[in-house]
Design an enzyme around this catalytic site. Structure first.
Site, PDB file in Angstrom:
ATOM      1  N   MET A 239      35.418  37.257  49.343  1.00  0.00           N
ATOM      2  CA  MET A 239      36.491  38.068  49.892  1.00  0.00           C
ATOM      3  C   MET A 239      36.135  38.432  51.328  1.00  0.00           C
ATOM      4  SD  MET A 239      37.342  41.991  48.769  1.00  0.00           S
ATOM      5  CE  MET A 239      35.662  42.548  48.773  1.00  0.00           C
ATOM      6  N   PRO A 240      36.712  37.779  52.305  1.00  0.00           N
ATOM      7  CA  PRO A 240      36.467  38.148  53.691  1.00  0.00           C
ATOM      8  C   PRO A 240      37.089  39.512  54.016  1.00  0.00           C
ATOM      9  CG  PRO A 240      37.351  35.920  53.539  1.00  0.00           C
ATOM     10  CD  PRO A 240      37.486  36.546  52.209  1.00  0.00           C
ATOM     11  N   ALA A 241      36.318  40.336  54.680  1.00  0.00           N
ATOM     12  CA  ALA A 241      36.812  41.629  55.158  1.00  0.00           C
ATOM     13  C   ALA A 241      36.526  41.702  56.651  1.00  0.00           C
ATOM     14  CB  ALA A 241      36.140  42.780  54.424  1.00  0.00           C
TER      15      ALA A 241
ATOM     16  N   GLN B  70      40.995  40.609  53.790  1.00  0.00           N
ATOM     17  CA  GLN B  70      41.333  41.994  54.115  1.00  0.00           C
ATOM     18  C   GLN B  70      41.067  42.239  55.590  1.00  0.00           C
ATOM     19  OE1 GLN B  70      39.215  44.704  51.577  1.00  0.00           O
ATOM     20  NE2 GLN B  70      39.640  43.510  49.754  1.00  0.00           N
TER      21      GLN B  70
END
Length: 60
Positions: free
Chosen positions: A1-3, A40
Site C-alpha cells: 500500500m503506497p502512502a 493513499q
C-alpha cells in the site's frame, strides 16, 4: 500500500489537491504496478511560520 505524504504551504485549493492526488495515483500505478485503490495521498497544509530552511522561517 503506497502512502505518499505531501507537505504544502496552506492555501492550495481542493481542486489542486484532487489533481495532484490523481497524478500521484496514476504514476504509482504505472511505475509500481499497484492498483489505484491501494494508493493513499495525505496532504499536510503548513503555514509558512511552521516551515524553516537554512535556519530561517519561510515567513521571514
Amino acid at each position: 500500500m503506497p502512502a505518499i505524504h505531501v507537505y504544502l504551504y496552506e492555501g492550495r485549493t481542493d481542486d489542486q489537491k484532487r489533481e495532484l492526488a490523481m497524478a500521484f495515483t496514476k504514476d504509482v500505478e504505472k511505475i509500481v504496478g499497484s492498483p489505484p485503490e491501494a494508493t493513499q495521498v495525505l496532504f499536510h497544509d503548513m503555514s509558512q511560520s511552521d516551515w524553516a530552511y537554512a535556519g530561517k522561517l519561510a515567513s521571514d
